[in-house]
Design a protein around this motif. Structure first.
Motif, mmCIF file in Angstrom:
data_model
loop_
_atom_site.group_PDB
_atom_site.id
_atom_site.type_symbol
_atom_site.label_atom_id
_atom_site.label_comp_id
_atom_site.label_asym_id
_atom_site.label_seq_id
_atom_site.Cartn_x
_atom_site.Cartn_y
_atom_site.Cartn_z
ATOM 1 N N TRP A 1 -34.943 -11.813 21.826
ATOM 2 C CA TRP A 1 -34.811 -12.977 20.905
ATOM 3 C C TRP A 1 -35.067 -14.195 21.856
ATOM 4 O O TRP A 1 -35.499 -15.243 20.996
ATOM 5 C CB TRP A 1 -33.343 -12.946 20.490
ATOM 6 C CG TRP A 1 -32.329 -12.853 21.108
ATOM 7 C CD1 TRP A 1 -31.269 -11.734 21.297
ATOM 8 C CD2 TRP A 1 -31.531 -13.787 22.040
ATOM 9 N NE1 TRP A 1 -30.135 -11.920 22.118
ATOM 10 C CE2 TRP A 1 -30.046 -13.238 22.486
ATOM 11 C CE3 TRP A 1 -31.765 -15.207 22.275
ATOM 12 C CZ2 TRP A 1 -29.397 -13.925 23.320
ATOM 13 C CZ3 TRP A 1 -31.053 -15.730 23.216
ATOM 14 C CH2 TRP A 1 -29.689 -15.124 23.891
ATOM 15 N N HIS B 1 -35.159 -18.015 20.086
ATOM 16 C CA HIS B 1 -33.734 -17.965 19.524
ATOM 17 C C HIS B 1 -32.731 -18.089 20.672
ATOM 18 O O HIS B 1 -32.960 -18.163 21.873
ATOM 19 C CB HIS B 1 -33.341 -16.589 18.666
ATOM 20 C CG HIS B 1 -33.677 -16.504 17.376
ATOM 21 N ND1 HIS B 1 -32.967 -17.214 16.444
ATOM 22 C CD2 HIS B 1 -34.795 -16.022 16.902
ATOM 23 C CE1 HIS B 1 -33.746 -16.844 15.316
ATOM 24 N NE2 HIS B 1 -34.896 -16.118 15.524
ATOM 25 N N THR B 2 -31.430 -18.594 20.267
ATOM 26 C CA THR B 2 -30.251 -18.689 21.143
ATOM 27 C C THR B 2 -29.381 -17.451 20.835
ATOM 28 O O THR B 2 -29.448 -16.707 19.866
ATOM 29 C CB THR B 2 -29.596 -20.002 21.045
ATOM 30 O OG1 THR B 2 -29.167 -20.083 19.751
ATOM 31 C CG2 THR B 2 -30.473 -21.209 21.349
ATOM 32 N N ALA C 1 -26.454 -18.074 19.678
ATOM 33 C CA ALA C 1 -25.839 -18.370 18.464
ATOM 34 C C ALA C 1 -26.761 -18.063 17.294
ATOM 35 O O ALA C 1 -26.377 -17.674 16.460
ATOM 36 C CB ALA C 1 -25.335 -19.766 18.644
ATOM 37 N N SER C 2 -27.997 -18.452 17.520
ATOM 38 C CA SER C 2 -29.196 -18.358 16.201
ATOM 39 C C SER C 2 -29.003 -16.796 16.173
ATOM 40 O O SER C 2 -29.580 -16.525 14.895
ATOM 41 C CB SER C 2 -30.169 -19.225 16.625
ATOM 42 O OG SER C 2 -30.943 -18.499 17.697
ATOM 43 N N ILE C 3 -29.323 -15.984 16.808
ATOM 44 C CA ILE C 3 -29.514 -14.534 16.732
ATOM 45 C C ILE C 3 -28.641 -14.021 15.976
ATOM 46 O O ILE C 3 -28.805 -13.227 15.114
ATOM 47 C CB ILE C 3 -30.004 -13.843 17.982
ATOM 48 C CG1 ILE C 3 -30.593 -12.402 17.815
ATOM 49 C CG2 ILE C 3 -28.837 -13.599 18.994
ATOM 50 C CD1 ILE C 3 -32.121 -12.665 17.033
ATOM 51 N N GLU D 1 -26.779 -15.021 13.850
ATOM 52 C CA GLU D 1 -26.906 -15.673 12.331
ATOM 53 C C GLU D 1 -28.157 -15.167 11.763
ATOM 54 O O GLU D 1 -28.485 -15.276 10.250
ATOM 55 C CB GLU D 1 -26.774 -17.192 12.399
ATOM 56 C CG GLU D 1 -25.589 -17.734 12.981
ATOM 57 C CD GLU D 1 -24.333 -17.401 12.189
ATOM 58 O OE1 GLU D 1 -24.622 -17.160 10.850
ATOM 59 O OE2 GLU D 1 -23.360 -17.301 12.742
ATOM 60 N N LEU D 2 -29.179 -14.712 12.554
ATOM 61 C CA LEU D 2 -30.288 -14.157 11.863
ATOM 62 C C LEU D 2 -30.532 -13.012 10.746
ATOM 63 O O LEU D 2 -29.915 -12.155 11.352
ATOM 64 C CB LEU D 2 -31.444 -13.801 12.782
ATOM 65 C CG LEU D 2 -32.884 -13.389 12.562
ATOM 66 C CD1 LEU D 2 -33.400 -14.773 12.036
ATOM 67 C CD2 LEU D 2 -33.644 -13.028 13.529
ATOM 68 N N ARG E 1 -36.065 -10.187 12.414
ATOM 69 C CA ARG E 1 -34.999 -9.569 12.727
ATOM 70 C C ARG E 1 -35.701 -8.081 13.209
ATOM 71 O O ARG E 1 -35.341 -7.447 14.418
ATOM 72 C CB ARG E 1 -33.870 -9.251 12.002
ATOM 73 C CG ARG E 1 -32.901 -8.202 12.449
ATOM 74 C CD ARG E 1 -32.023 -8.566 13.460
ATOM 75 N NE ARG E 1 -31.266 -9.601 13.319
ATOM 76 C CZ ARG E 1 -30.152 -9.839 14.134
ATOM 77 N NH1 ARG E 1 -29.998 -9.388 15.341
ATOM 78 N NH2 ARG E 1 -29.218 -10.777 13.729
#
Length: 260
Positions: free
Chosen positions: A206, A211-212, A214-216, A218-219, A225
């Motif tokens: 990721w 991505h970070t 946090a963002s992964i 929420e993905l 994904r």
């Protein structure tokens, strides 16, 4: 059996991950129910012991330490400030020593707790997997081989940097295995190490996709994904290439047969 018949290393990496998760979660939960919770309370409860349990495979070893980047990798999906406060409490309870650079080590009291925890895990694993002794021995040997293979490659599942890409695996592997460690404990701790190896592979995947942590989280499910999961499988596959396709199949069958 040929690797072309559906059990190539990257495909096996995808299949074994949930099996390893199931066995580890079942054993750790059985440990909590079978004496681990009572043991923790004797030393001050979760506030005193939480991260000791999580970092046990390194901190149980005499002189064993987990440095700041390793700790950050293990806790990459959690709030750093909350983790620091939790460690503050461990220090206050006299269970953990924290050096100025953030490196963690067990105190004498922390080491005593960890020695007892290993014993709890030994007793629980023996009960949980009673009647599967030969299977546990086979799996422990295979898991040990896979951990060694991952370490021989540097413990890095194809790193190209990026946020969250520290190594939880090398922070905690190889697991501490004093002479006489029962096969059930060997299996649990070696499988735990392999979980961290895959977690690192996922972080690299990721991170490479921009991505970070946090963002992964929420993905949503979808093409991106799924692409990250496929890339995770590719990056986690290295140790599994050291097994034959037949050995991979046997390992899956043995994991599936374990209770829990």
């Amino acid at each position: 059996m040929s690797d072309s018949v559906g059990l190539a290393p990257h495909r096996f990496a995808a299949l074994i991950a949930p099996a390893v998760d199931r066995v580890c979660v079942a054993a750790v939960q059985a440990g909590q129910d079978g004496g681990g919770a009572e043991l923790s309370q004797r030393y001050g409860g979760q506030a005193a012991t939480g991260f000791l349990v999580e970092l046990r495979t390194r901190l149980t070893e005499p002189g064993g330490t987990v440095d700041g980047p390793g700790f950050a990798a293990v806790t990459r999906y959690r709030d750093p400030a909350a983790c620091r406060r939790a460690v503050d409490r461990h220090v206050a309870y006299g269970m953990v020593h924290r050096r100025p650079d953030g490196t963690l080590a067990a105190t004498e009291r922390g080491a005593a707790f960890l020695a007892e925890l290993y014993q709890v895990h030994a007793e629980v694993a023996e009960e949980l997997w009673a009647g599967h002794e030969e299977r546990v021995l086979r799996l422990a040997a295979t898991a040990g081989h896979l951990v060694a293979a991952a370490l021989a490659s540097g413990g890095d599942p194809v790193s190209d940097g990026g946020p969250g890409c520290g190594s939880a695996f090398t922070a905690l592997a190889p697991p501490y295995e004093p002479d006489g460690t029962p096969a059930g404990v060997l299996l649990l701790n070696r499988l735990s190490a392999l979980r961290h190896h895959r977690a690192d592979a996922h972080a690299h995947a990721w991170g490479a996709a921009g991505h970070t942590a946090a963002s992964i989280v929420e993905l949503p499910d979808g093409p991106q994904r799924r692409a990250i999961e496929l890339e995770t499988d590719r990056r986690a596959a290295g140790p599994y290439a050291t097994l034959t396709a037949a050995q991979r199949l046997d390992t899956l069958a043995d994991l599936a047969a374990l209770p829990g």
